[in-house]
Motif scaffolding. Structure first.
Motif, PDB file in Angstrom:
ATOM      1  N   UNK A 188       0.834  -1.203   0.000  1.00  0.00           N
ATOM      2  CA  UNK A 188       0.000   0.000   0.000  1.00  0.00           C
ATOM      3  C   UNK A 188       0.868   1.251   0.000  1.00  0.00           C
ATOM      4  N   UNK A 189       0.538   2.200  -0.875  1.00  0.00           N
ATOM      5  CA  UNK A 189       1.333   3.410  -1.040  1.00  0.00           C
ATOM      6  C   UNK A 189       0.835   4.527  -0.125  1.00  0.00           C
ATOM      7  N   UNK A 190       1.785   5.155   0.598  1.00  0.00           N
ATOM      8  CA  UNK A 190       1.498   6.325   1.431  1.00  0.00           C
ATOM      9  C   UNK A 190       2.384   7.469   0.936  1.00  0.00           C
ATOM     10  N   UNK A 191       1.765   8.594   0.622  1.00  0.00           N
ATOM     11  CA  UNK A 191       2.463   9.703  -0.040  1.00  0.00           C
ATOM     12  C   UNK A 191       2.661  10.860   0.925  1.00  0.00           C
ATOM     13  N   UNK A 192       3.911  11.213   1.144  1.00  0.00           N
ATOM     14  CA  UNK A 192       4.237  12.375   1.977  1.00  0.00           C
ATOM     15  C   UNK A 192       4.404  13.617   1.114  1.00  0.00           C
ATOM     16  N   UNK A 193       5.007  13.458  -0.052  1.00  0.00           N
ATOM     17  CA  UNK A 193       5.255  14.580  -0.956  1.00  0.00           C
ATOM     18  C   UNK A 193       4.401  14.396  -2.208  1.00  0.00           C
ATOM     19  N   UNK A 194       3.210  14.979  -2.199  1.00  0.00           N
ATOM     20  CA  UNK A 194       2.265  14.807  -3.301  1.00  0.00           C
ATOM     21  C   UNK A 194       2.787  15.425  -4.592  1.00  0.00           C
ATOM     22  N   UNK A 195       3.479  16.552  -4.488  1.00  0.00           N
ATOM     23  CA  UNK A 195       4.008  17.217  -5.683  1.00  0.00           C
ATOM     24  C   UNK A 195       4.977  16.303  -6.434  1.00  0.00           C
ATOM     25  N   UNK A 196       5.776  15.543  -5.696  1.00  0.00           N
ATOM     26  CA  UNK A 196       6.719  14.628  -6.332  1.00  0.00           C
ATOM     27  C   UNK A 196       5.986  13.517  -7.075  1.00  0.00           C
ATOM     28  N   UNK A 197       4.920  13.007  -6.480  1.00  0.00           N
ATOM     29  CA  UNK A 197       4.159  11.946  -7.134  1.00  0.00           C
ATOM     30  C   UNK A 197       3.513  12.452  -8.414  1.00  0.00           C
ATOM     31  N   UNK A 198       3.073  13.700  -8.397  1.00  0.00           N
ATOM     32  CA  UNK A 198       2.412  14.279  -9.565  1.00  0.00           C
ATOM     33  C   UNK A 198       3.401  14.626 -10.671  1.00  0.00           C
ATOM     34  N   UNK A 199       4.578  15.130 -10.300  1.00  0.00           N
ATOM     35  CA  UNK A 199       5.507  15.648 -11.306  1.00  0.00           C
ATOM     36  C   UNK A 199       6.520  14.617 -11.797  1.00  0.00           C
ATOM     37  N   UNK A 200       6.864  13.648 -10.961  1.00  0.00           N
ATOM     38  CA  UNK A 200       7.939  12.724 -11.314  1.00  0.00           C
ATOM     39  C   UNK A 200       7.455  11.333 -11.701  1.00  0.00           C
ATOM     40  N   UNK A 201       6.207  11.029 -11.442  1.00  0.00           N
ATOM     41  CA  UNK A 201       5.668   9.717 -11.763  1.00  0.00           C
ATOM     42  C   UNK A 201       4.407   9.882 -12.609  1.00  0.00           C
ATOM     43  N   UNK A 202       3.741   8.803 -12.902  1.00  0.00           N
ATOM     44  CA  UNK A 202       2.607   8.857 -13.812  1.00  0.00           C
ATOM     45  C   UNK A 202       1.276   9.124 -13.154  1.00  0.00           C
ATOM     46  N   UNK A 203       1.283   9.642 -11.933  1.00  0.00           N
ATOM     47  CA  UNK A 203       0.026   9.835 -11.219  1.00  0.00           C
ATOM     48  C   UNK A 203      -0.877  10.866 -11.880  1.00  0.00           C
ATOM     49  N   UNK A 204      -0.289  11.841 -12.575  1.00  0.00           N
ATOM     50  CA  UNK A 204      -1.094  12.914 -13.160  1.00  0.00           C
ATOM     51  C   UNK A 204      -2.103  12.345 -14.150  1.00  0.00           C
TER      52      UNK A 204
END
Length: 327
Positions: A188-204
Motif C-alpha cells: 500500500x502506497x502512502x504519499x508524503x510529498x504529493x508534488x513529487x508523485x504528480x511531477x515525477x511519476x505517472x500519477x497525473x
C-alpha cells in the motif's frame, strides 16, 4: 488493503526492530526504462542506515499534527500523509514495490552505472509478512564528484574531522538523508510529498482520468449549462484534486438535489449569491469564468458555512466530521 492508522504503521516498524531485520539500499535508475540496482552496504553502514531510517520514520509518524487520509480526499491542508486509494495503479510505483518481493536485482556499480540517470533511492525492509519501503527522489547536488576531464587542480573533495585535520577524499561522495517522499507498506502506497508523485511519476494521468469521471458525476445534477468549462480545468492538478474530492466525499451531492442548490444560492447573502450567475431560465449555472467554477466547487464541497454561535458566515476548506474526529 484498508488505510492503516499511524499507530499501526509505527507498530510495524517496531516489529521490524524486534526481529532485528536489516534494511537494504537500492538505486532507481531511469534511462530508456526503469532499473533497480542494489547497493552493496558494509555491515556497519547497513546497521546505521537501518536504525536511522526507522527512527526518522517513527519520529515523523509520531508527530501529533500529522494525519492520514485518502488521496482522493486531498485538499490544501499540510501535515498529511496520503494513502493511495485510486483504483488505477501507477506502473513506476509498482516497479519500486517489487523490491518487497525480495527478488534478486543487479548490484549498483558507481564506476560503470551513470549516476546522472539516477531517479531516486529506495530503502526496503522485508520481514516475514511485514514489508516497508521508503523512497526518496535523487537530486544532483547529492553527489560531489570530479567531472570527466577535471584534474586535482580543478576540484578537490575534502572531509573535516574532529582532529581538525583536513584530508582529501579520493572517492566521489554521495549524500543521502533519511527522509522519504513516499513509503510502501505491505503493497500500500502512502504519499508524503504529493508534488513529487504528480511531477515525477505517472500519477497525473490517473488523476486526470478520475477527475473526468468526477465531472460526469457532477453533471448528473443537471445544474450546469455547459459542463465542458469544468472539464477543461482538469489539466490543473490542484483543481483536478478538488473535483475528485467533491465527487468522492461531497455531502451536497449525496443529500441535495438541483432545487436544493438553487434555493441555497438564491436565499444566501449577497456575498455568496454574487459569486454565481444563472442562465436566463434561472435553472442552470453559467461556469464560463474561472471564478464561477471555483465558487461552484466550493459550494459542492459544502464550504460556505454559517456559525450559530457568532451569527457569521465562513469559507472553510478543510473540514473534519465531528462524529469521527477527536478535538
Amino acid at each position: 488493503m484498508a488505510m492503516e492508522s499511524k499507530s499501526v504503521l509505527v507498530a510495524k516498524l517496531n516489529k521490524i526492530v524486534g526481529h532485528s531485520t536489516e534494511g537494504e539500499l537500492y538505486f532507481l535508475l531511469e534511462d530508456e526504462r526503469l532499473l533497480i540496482k542494489k547497493g552493496d552496504l558494509d555491515e556497519q553502514t547497513q546497521a546505521v542506515m537501518t536504525k536511522e531510517f526507522i527512527n526518522h520514520t517513527k519520529q515523523y509518524l509520531s508527530q501529533e499534527e500529522i494525519s492520514i487520509m485518502g488521496l482522493s480526499l486531498a485538499d490544501d491542508r499540510k501535515d498529511v500523509l496520503y494513502h493511495y486509494d485510486y483504483e488505477d495503479r501507477i506502473p513506476e510505483v509498482d516497479y519500486i514495490t517489487s523490491v518487497q518481493q525480495n527478488v534478486l536485482s543487479d548490484s549498483y556499480n558507481f564506476k560503470h552505472d551513470d549516476i546522472s540517470k539516477m531517479k531516486g533511492y529506495v530503502f526496503a525492509f522485508v520481514d516475514e509478512d511485514t514489508r516497508i519501503t521508503l523512497y526518496k527522489e535523487h537530486y544532483p547536488i547529492m553527489v560531489m564528484k570530479k567531472e570527466a576531464g577535471e584534474t586535482l587542480k580543478d576540484k578537490i573533495n575534502i572531509k573535516l574531522t574532529n582532529s581538525n585535520k583536513i584530508t582529501e577524499v579520493d572517492d566521489d561522495i554521495f549524500k543521502l538523508n533519511f527522509d522519504f517522499d513516499f513509503m510502501i507498506v505491505d503493497g500500500e502506497l502512502y504519499v508524503k510529498n504529493l508534488k513529487k508523485l504528480e511531477s515525477k511519476f505517472g500519477f497525473i494521468k490517473v488523476l486526470e482520468k478520475k477527475a473526468n469521471e468526477s465531472v460526469d458525476t457532477i453533471d448528473l445534477l443537471e445544474i450546469v449549462e455547459d459542463i465542458s468549462y469544468l472539464r477543461n480545468d482538469i489539466t490543473d492538478a490542484s483543481f483536478a484534486r478538488k473535483i475528485v474530492k467533491v465527487a468522492s466525499k461531497s455531502i451536497v451531492l449525496q443529500k441535495c438535489n438541483k432545487e436544493d442548490i438553487i434555493k441555497f444560492i438564491n436565499e444566501s447573502n449577497d456575498i455568496i449569491k454574487n459569486k454565481f450567475k444563472f442562465d436566463e431560465s434561472g435553472n442552470l449555472l453559467d461556469l464560463k469564468t474561472k471564478k464561477a467554477r471555483k465558487a461552484f466547487i466550493t459550494l459542492l464541497d459544502d464550504s460556505f458555512l454559517y456559525s450559530k454561535l457568532t451569527d457569521h458566515d465562513y469559507l472553510s476548506g478543510a473540514k473534519d466530521d465531528l462524529s469521527s474526529h477527536e478535538i
